[in-house]
Design an enzyme around this catalytic site. Sequence first.
Site, PDB file in Angstrom:
ATOM      1  N   ASP A 226     -34.666  25.852  13.792  1.00 47.19           N
ATOM      2  CA  ASP A 226     -32.905  26.344  14.135  1.00 47.19           C
ATOM      3  C   ASP A 226     -32.590  26.159  15.786  1.00 47.19           C
ATOM      4  OD1 ASP A 226     -30.538  27.420  13.940  1.00 47.19           O
ATOM      5  OD2 ASP A 226     -31.413  29.383  14.199  1.00 47.19           O
TER       6      ASP A 226
ATOM      7  N   HIS B 256     -29.195  30.254   6.963  1.00 49.66           N
ATOM      8  CA  HIS B 256     -29.865  31.812   7.226  1.00 49.66           C
ATOM      9  C   HIS B 256     -29.766  32.944   5.781  1.00 49.66           C
ATOM     10  CE1 HIS B 256     -29.955  30.574  10.870  1.00 49.66           C
ATOM     11  NE2 HIS B 256     -29.491  30.365  10.844  1.00 49.66           N
TER      12      HIS B 256
ATOM     13  N   ARG C 118     -16.566  31.038   9.744  1.00 51.34           N
ATOM     14  CA  ARG C 118     -15.879  31.554  10.889  1.00 51.34           C
ATOM     15  C   ARG C 118     -15.724  30.459  11.517  1.00 51.34           C
ATOM     16  NH1 ARG C 118     -18.625  31.297  15.198  1.00 51.34           N
ATOM     17  NH2 ARG C 118     -20.871  30.972  14.627  1.00 51.34           N
TER      18      ARG C 118
ATOM     19  N   ARG D  38     -25.779  33.474  22.977  1.00 50.10           N
ATOM     20  CA  ARG D  38     -25.289  32.237  22.693  1.00 50.10           C
ATOM     21  C   ARG D  38     -24.581  31.989  23.757  1.00 50.10           C
ATOM     22  NH1 ARG D  38     -19.459  32.704  18.451  1.00 50.10           N
ATOM     23  NH2 ARG D  38     -18.864  33.923  20.202  1.00 50.10           N
TER      24      ARG D  38
END
Length: 413
Positions: free
Chosen positions: A287, A238, A177, A63
């Site tokens: 993705d 997901h 999140r 990330r």
Amino acid sequence: MDDRGLISGFSSDEDDLKNARRLPGRAMLPGLVNVHSHTFQRAIRGRTEHRTSAQRDTFWTWRESMYHAANAMSPEEIYRTTRMAFLEMALSGITAVGEFHYVHQDLDVARAILRAAKEVGLRLTLLRTAYVRAGWMKEPNPGQARFLTPDVDKFLADTDAMIAEGAQVGVAPHSVRAVPIDYVREVAEYAQSRGLPLHMHVSEQPAEVEASLAEYGRRPVELLHDNGVLGERFTAVHAIHITDEEATMLGGATVCACPTSERNLGDGAVPADKLLGAGARICFGSDSNVQIDILEDARALEYHLRMNKLERSLVGTSRLFESATDSGARSLGSPGGSLEIGRAADFFTIDLNDCSVAGANRESLLAHVVFSLERTAVRDVCVAGQLIVRDGKHPLQEEIVREFEEVQRSLWK
């Protein structure tokens, strides 16, 4: 075909057939649908495939490289990278894409993505993504600064502005999140009132589940279920780390599996058998765009199940192809996905003499396509009755590749 690019009928008239364009040695199939893409991440392909002795290489370390690209690229570089990703999609038989768009300091970046789709010729649903925070009780992450829209009213107003400009849009709170549940609920109510697709990352990583339990005392799917977010227009991207009870809660919704990207990031495998058994629909997305091949994603989903269950043919050929086409179109609110009257004339053709499918007959052709087709077999791609790829070539191909190479030289110098 009518003047909107929709299929108006099929003919068996001999004169019509004589005048029609013949496709010797080819088969025509409904266009593939890529439900979940982050096009800017095409720029980091091949740049994160390394391991260091200093730390474990996981989704969370990947990330940080993604943040570098997201923050370093100008709107023009994002446009050029997006064209590259869309070109690769078109060449693989994809006719429609959902762009989960969260690099948006202003609407000009969204407009650049829309322009890229128009120039390549793809049908685009812009999934405007709400991103509010680094996580519950976490300090702001500078790498996410370009993603943030902390004011829900501004997010919804900007979405209205894109609709007013004629864009096909959906809304996408990033995850539980990154978006507090009150904000998620407001976005969900907005989507429901306008009949828009609603997409979210759900339970991609165990850490996301743990954070949801800590903040709300509920796992992500449980939380969304309890707040009335789930439904037939909802797509969970997901949905890997879920319980049997959560799979049941997703019945009637759609789950977008991204097996190639999920394997690359070490996320885990989507429990498609449980989800399908509960009545959920499955579709596919590229993705992170580490590879763009929706049929590869379809077969990978099946193969994951076979390895886990020690059985074969758990999802089945027809259902896998339907997931790669019709289910994806329905998730995005797109008119394609099936060659039938009233649906869009979105299709691709394959060369039946390509090495990957040579020898297929009528009965085995679909299985050849789903489990063996290589992208070398894709010859023509048509969106709304207009050819965007002819004989394996896009008219802007050389220009798009050249400009993308310039972005790469600048980004990774």
